[in-house]
Scaffold this active site. Sequence first.
Site, PDB file in Angstrom:
ATOM      1  N   HIS A  24       0.812  -1.220   0.000  1.00 22.87           N
ATOM      2  CA  HIS A  24       0.000   0.000   0.000  1.00 22.87           C
ATOM      3  C   HIS A  24       0.845   1.270   0.000  1.00 22.87           C
ATOM      4  CE1 HIS A  24      -4.199   1.424   0.599  1.00 22.87           C
ATOM      5  NE2 HIS A  24      -3.603   2.491   1.063  1.00 22.87           N
ATOM      6  N   ASP A  26       0.202   5.487  -1.073  1.00 24.62           N
ATOM      7  CA  ASP A  26      -0.823   6.473  -1.458  1.00 24.62           C
ATOM      8  C   ASP A  26      -0.289   7.640  -2.274  1.00 24.62           C
ATOM      9  OD1 ASP A  26      -3.540   5.850  -0.563  1.00 24.62           O
ATOM     10  OD2 ASP A  26      -2.664   5.702   1.437  1.00 24.62           O
ATOM     11  N   GLU A 136      -8.878   1.379  -3.097  1.00 26.99           N
ATOM     12  CA  GLU A 136      -9.100   1.408  -1.649  1.00 26.99           C
ATOM     13  C   GLU A 136     -10.474   1.966  -1.313  1.00 26.99           C
ATOM     14  OE1 GLU A 136      -6.801   2.722   2.436  1.00 26.99           O
ATOM     15  OE2 GLU A 136      -6.467   3.932   0.630  1.00 26.99           O
ATOM     16  N   HIS A 163     -13.324   1.861   3.189  1.00 29.70           N
ATOM     17  CA  HIS A 163     -12.321   2.744   3.788  1.00 29.70           C
ATOM     18  C   HIS A 163     -12.832   3.024   5.198  1.00 29.70           C
ATOM     19  CE1 HIS A 163      -9.772   6.438   4.327  1.00 29.70           C
ATOM     20  NE2 HIS A 163      -8.896   5.497   4.021  1.00 29.70           N
ATOM     21  N   HIS A 207      -9.013  -1.943   6.982  1.00 34.54           N
ATOM     22  CA  HIS A 207     -10.083  -0.945   7.156  1.00 34.54           C
ATOM     23  C   HIS A 207     -11.461  -1.498   7.519  1.00 34.54           C
ATOM     24  CE1 HIS A 207      -8.244   2.959   6.243  1.00 34.54           C
ATOM     25  NE2 HIS A 207      -7.542   2.355   5.303  1.00 34.54           N
ATOM     26  N   HIS A 228      -2.628  -3.277   4.483  1.00 37.24           N
ATOM     27  CA  HIS A 228      -1.873  -2.373   5.371  1.00 37.24           C
ATOM     28  C   HIS A 228      -2.512  -2.337   6.760  1.00 37.24           C
ATOM     29  CE1 HIS A 228      -4.964   0.091   3.450  1.00 37.24           C
ATOM     30  NE2 HIS A 228      -4.667   1.174   4.131  1.00 37.24           N
ATOM     31  N   ASP A 296       1.916   1.823   3.940  1.00 39.60           N
ATOM     32  CA  ASP A 296       1.001   2.970   3.947  1.00 39.60           C
ATOM     33  C   ASP A 296       1.756   4.290   3.756  1.00 39.60           C
ATOM     34  OD1 ASP A 296      -1.540   4.060   3.941  1.00 39.60           O
ATOM     35  OD2 ASP A 296      -1.947   3.738   6.062  1.00 39.60           O
TER      36      ASP A 296
END
Length: 376
Positions: A24, A26, A136, A163, A207, A228, A296
């Site tokens: 993961h 971002d 995600e 999420h 999540h 993650h 992450d």
Amino acid sequence: GDTVNEDNLPGRTALDNFPLVDGHNDLPHNLYLKLNNTLEGFKFENNLTADAIFGSVDCNCHTDLPRLKQGKVGAQFWVAYVVCSENNAVARTLEQIDVIKRLINKYPDDLQYVKTADGIIDSFNKKKIASIIGVEGGHSIGNKLSVLRMFYELGARYLTLTHNCNLEWADSATADYTNSSNKGLTDFGKKLVLEMNRLGMLVDLAHVSRKVMNDAIDVSSAPVIFSHSSAREVYPHVRNVPDDVLKKVVRNRGIVMVNFFTKFIARDDATIRDVVNHINHIADVAGVDYVGIGSDFDGVSSTPIGLEDVSKYPDLFDLLKKLNPERWTIGNLEKLAGRNFVRVFKEVEKVKASLSSESPAEDILDIINNNHYYNN
């Protein structure tokens, strides 16, 4: 033949032998926030530590090509993420998939677009970073299995079921501390998991609520991932995986990819040692075959001391081996780095092959009619 004496080899040796797969990152979201997805002025080939935008304190930015190479990253899931409150979630997710593809295409000498487990190995052999797309948040599919299928067509290889918002068909981890909902995975949610099995799309349970973790593992015919997430027993945050679920992950043959976010791993002043503790706990409860890395990076506001950015993975592998050379042999460090994930990905592909005669699911979620869904 001679066995190499491993005593003097640093843990990072594993990352030269097998690709480190990070579950993961971002960066694509930061490209949207900072550049509105325009890549013209984005100098990914530069170390961006001192960059006016990507090196500034108000950018949660940890990623560029020089540091990825220094960090020996072999494969990266680049994440297409849009906020829960987004009204045009499907279109915005398409924009994020598009910017990931454009980024990969802009750096063909360094990044390789990958959609299969074998592609990860192929990229590694070519000394390129395998670049895989993950979506995600189930809100991105707009409650439509057709959209899920089209995301898969566009290269998305995992969907994180939620999420931080509860959906009509699945609860997020926030439900575990707000007690806002306890429906877990609804019938439509279960159908969605089965459709992902049919597609060969990884079911990502980072999540989601504890009940959804259990429901999804129970219904899935393929191994699941936590792209993650860390260990709840080590630090009691709802984003982490409880021990009973870790044991279920073993039966499911899945993987938990450890998150580096300070607020998920320790009370305060988190360091690289805290990440080691989470990895070791998952290895204690589940075993070394069911743990991976999902940093992450670029999605978190703080990082542990010693794991400040994507250049630091080798230090983590060195430290694991130094602290416990019996457990963390080079072979087991290769499992942590990528062998476990590649095994999971291949098993998901195998399930897809076994379901090739099944027709696409045509279930429709009709929210107007009291959340009942139609099974056509």
